[in-house]
Design a protein around this motif. Structure first.
Motif, PDB file in Angstrom:
ATOM      1  N   SER A  83      42.917  53.410  12.232  1.00  0.00           N
ATOM      2  CA  SER A  83      42.065  54.503  11.725  1.00  0.00           C
ATOM      3  C   SER A  83      40.724  54.538  12.440  1.00  0.00           C
ATOM      4  CB  SER A  83      41.810  54.317  10.232  1.00  0.00           C
ATOM      5  OG  SER A  83      43.018  54.320   9.535  1.00  0.00           O
ATOM      6  N   GLU A  84      40.163  53.362  12.692  1.00  0.00           N
ATOM      7  CA  GLU A  84      38.851  53.322  13.346  1.00  0.00           C
ATOM      8  C   GLU A  84      38.908  53.971  14.726  1.00  0.00           C
ATOM      9  OE1 GLU A  84      36.760  49.526  13.427  1.00  0.00           O
ATOM     10  OE2 GLU A  84      35.651  50.203  15.191  1.00  0.00           O
ATOM     11  N   SER A  85      39.987  53.711  15.455  1.00  0.00           N
ATOM     12  CA  SER A  85      40.071  54.280  16.814  1.00  0.00           C
ATOM     13  C   SER A  85      40.210  55.809  16.775  1.00  0.00           C
ATOM     14  CB  SER A  85      41.193  53.628  17.623  1.00  0.00           C
ATOM     15  OG  SER A  85      42.441  54.018  17.138  1.00  0.00           O
ATOM     16  N   THR A 146      39.672  46.266   7.024  1.00  0.00           N
ATOM     17  CA  THR A 146      41.110  46.097   6.750  1.00  0.00           C
ATOM     18  C   THR A 146      41.390  46.049   5.247  1.00  0.00           C
ATOM     19  OG1 THR A 146      40.804  43.724   6.984  1.00  0.00           O
ATOM     20  CG2 THR A 146      41.639  44.915   8.929  1.00  0.00           C
ATOM     21  N   ASN A 147      40.464  46.592   4.466  1.00  0.00           N
ATOM     22  CA  ASN A 147      40.616  46.590   3.013  1.00  0.00           C
ATOM     23  C   ASN A 147      41.400  47.840   2.550  1.00  0.00           C
ATOM     24  OD1 ASN A 147      40.242  46.919   0.241  1.00  0.00           O
ATOM     25  ND2 ASN A 147      38.177  46.056   0.268  1.00  0.00           N
ATOM     26  N   PRO A 148      42.670  47.685   2.135  1.00  0.00           N
ATOM     27  CA  PRO A 148      43.493  48.839   1.765  1.00  0.00           C
ATOM     28  C   PRO A 148      42.898  49.642   0.601  1.00  0.00           C
ATOM     29  CG  PRO A 148      44.831  46.844   1.872  1.00  0.00           C
ATOM     30  CD  PRO A 148      43.404  46.411   1.960  1.00  0.00           C
ATOM     31  N   LEU A 152      42.002  53.611   0.780  1.00  0.00           N
ATOM     32  CA  LEU A 152      42.521  54.614  -0.157  1.00  0.00           C
ATOM     33  C   LEU A 152      41.386  55.382  -0.822  1.00  0.00           C
ATOM     34  CD1 LEU A 152      45.526  52.776  -1.860  1.00  0.00           C
ATOM     35  CD2 LEU A 152      45.611  54.794  -0.384  1.00  0.00           C
ATOM     36  N   GLU A 153      40.297  54.702  -1.114  1.00  0.00           N
ATOM     37  CA  GLU A 153      39.139  55.355  -1.732  1.00  0.00           C
ATOM     38  C   GLU A 153      38.485  56.337  -0.736  1.00  0.00           C
ATOM     39  OE1 GLU A 153      37.904  55.901  -4.506  1.00  0.00           O
ATOM     40  OE2 GLU A 153      35.932  56.674  -3.906  1.00  0.00           O
TER      41      GLU A 153
END
Ligand SMILES: [Fe+2]
Ligand SMILES: [Fe+2]
Length: 160
Positions: A83-85, A146-148, A152-153
């Protein structure tokens, strides 16, 4: 009036904006595959805005009685690591577009093509906004790490 060079830049900018539309669509589809529908729909909305930018320039060229030569944009990047990339790519893309818009604005001023300069003031302001948003999103996705649960939030909040 507008020089050949300025007319060419204006035409290229239609392609650049359509390229941005394609790039944001590709990013939207990537998030769709990741089951992050909020982010997918946010990027889909950005794609629509880029399409509108292209049509805005088409409208200007018609108003100014300048011819339009439509060219295909290059294929968008699709293989993102995470996602960051995607967000880093979005920021880099907006910075490139700012450079293109600035070039048109500067040349219009150089040629005393005031109608073009005035029209492109809107794009200058728009690019500042787009870069602010892109930087803000990149900062947030970096906090998510890397916190799922945080991801999601973020997905939920961006679609709101
Ligand atoms: Fe744009
Ligand atoms: Fe943009």
């Amino acid at each position: 009036m507008a020089s050949e060079q300025l007319q060419q830049l204006l035409n290229e900018q239609i392609t650049n904006e359509l390229g941005a539309e394609m790039q944001y669509l590709a990013m939207s589809f990537w998030f769709e595959r990741e089951n992050l529908q909020g982010l997918a729909s946010w990027f889909r909305k950005q794609a629509t805005e880029e399409h509108e930018h292209a049509m805005k320039i088409v409208g200007f060229l018609n108003e100014w009685d300048l011819s339009i030569t439509l060219k295909s944009p290059p294929s968008p990047s699709t293989d993102f690591e995470n996602s960051e990339s995607v967000f880093a790519g979005a920021l880099a893309h907006e910075q490139r577009v700012t450079g293109q818009i600035t070039k048109i604005f500067s040349l219009a001023r150089e040629e005393s093509a005031w109608h073009i300069e005035v029209a492109f003031q809107w794009f200058i302001t728009e690019q500042v906004e787009e870069e602010v948003t892109a930087r803000d999103n990149l900062a947030k996705i970096r906090m998510v790490g890397t916190n799922p649960a945080a991801l999601l939030e973020f997905d939920r909040s961006i679609s709101a």
